[in-house]
Scaffold this motif. Sequence first.
Motif, short mmCIF file in Angstrom:
data_model
loop_
_atom_site.label_atom_id
_atom_site.label_comp_id
_atom_site.label_asym_id
_atom_site.label_seq_id
_atom_site.Cartn_x
_atom_site.Cartn_y
_atom_site.Cartn_z
N VAL A 14 -0.45 30.97 -11.18
CA VAL A 14 -0.64 32.38 -11.48
C VAL A 14 -2.08 32.51 -11.98
O VAL A 14 -2.50 31.77 -12.87
N GLN A 36 -6.56 41.25 -14.56
CA GLN A 36 -5.77 41.28 -13.34
C GLN A 36 -4.88 40.04 -13.30
O GLN A 36 -5.28 38.98 -13.78
N ARG A 37 -3.71 40.18 -12.75
CA ARG A 37 -2.76 39.07 -12.64
C ARG A 37 -2.31 38.97 -11.19
O ARG A 37 -1.96 39.99 -10.57
N GLY A 38 -2.33 37.76 -10.63
CA GLY A 38 -1.92 37.63 -9.24
C GLY A 38 -1.70 36.18 -8.88
O GLY A 38 -1.95 35.26 -9.67
N PRO A 39 -1.22 35.92 -7.67
CA PRO A 39 -0.96 34.55 -7.22
C PRO A 39 -2.26 33.82 -6.94
O PRO A 39 -3.26 34.41 -6.54
N ASP A 68 7.73 33.42 -12.97
CA ASP A 68 6.54 33.29 -12.13
C ASP A 68 6.82 32.45 -10.90
O ASP A 68 6.40 32.79 -9.78
N HIS A 75 6.77 35.84 -2.84
CA HIS A 75 5.49 36.28 -2.31
C HIS A 75 5.10 35.46 -1.07
O HIS A 75 4.68 36.02 -0.04
N ALA A 263 -9.32 39.66 -4.90
CA ALA A 263 -8.18 38.77 -5.13
C ALA A 263 -8.48 37.33 -4.74
O ALA A 263 -9.31 37.06 -3.85
N ASN A 267 -6.36 40.29 0.25
CA ASN A 267 -5.46 41.17 0.99
C ASN A 267 -6.32 42.09 1.85
O ASN A 267 -6.55 43.25 1.51
#
Length: 278
Positions: A14, A36-39, A68, A75, A263, A267
């Motif tokens: 994460v 920001q939080r993302g994979p 998570d 995802h 990111a 994306n």
Amino acid sequence: MRSPCLTVVGAINVDLTARVERAPAAGETVADGVLQRGPGGKGANQAVAAARLGADVRLIGGVGDDLDGRGIREHLTAIGVDASGVQTTDGATGTALIVVDATGENSIVVCPGANAAIDADALGIVPGAAVLAQLEVTDAVVSAAARAAGFFALNAAPARPLPDDILAACDLVIVNETEYAQLPGVHDAALLCVTRGAAGARLYRRGELAASAPGVETTVRNTVGAGDAFCAALVVGLLRGDAETNALARACAVGAAAVADDASQPNLNILDAYAVTP
């Protein structure tokens, strides 16, 4: 054209990213951050990029038995990555703490968590598979992946000294200029790619220049996932039979497209960049 099949072995994290005007100096606090939080994780980043480039991708790694970990599995599946090889291991799902400044430069602290507990004896790689690995997992995992692979590509990052058996197994090594300087053992690799940021990339065969490609002008937003997108693009291109010069040029285009995205797993319509004819 048939989609190439690729097994990616590597870290799954994460990413907690703080975007700031400038990164703090030692002992300093800056207060303008946007979180920001993302994979993320180099393994997951490369697997996602390869899938978005049209490859049939299986990811092998480890996550924790936590929210998570479950979210990341969902995802990956939604993107089209086969996550059946992702182990549920001891420890929390890995986390990367990232600071990105206004120029897109970053500093990262990785807390490996579950990535450090992947069972090297249970990777389940199909013998003879094309494999792409990185160094955010243990040497035991990388070595087991190399032994099983028919084609073995290693993104030697983060840089660390490599055992002889791993070096000998590499069909392709990918490093940036800093890693190249830190790892003299890779200089005579069967096939070595050295990325040079905005200056492009070079491909060497046993130390002799085999191909080069210029960088692609872009707006820099975040460099975290750009190298991973580049690695995926180069490996997918070579697996599908592209000429080395073309594969390298297209990988530079993909890296440029990725660096323009906020990111770690961009994306964006990365397929357009990959389709650029050099």
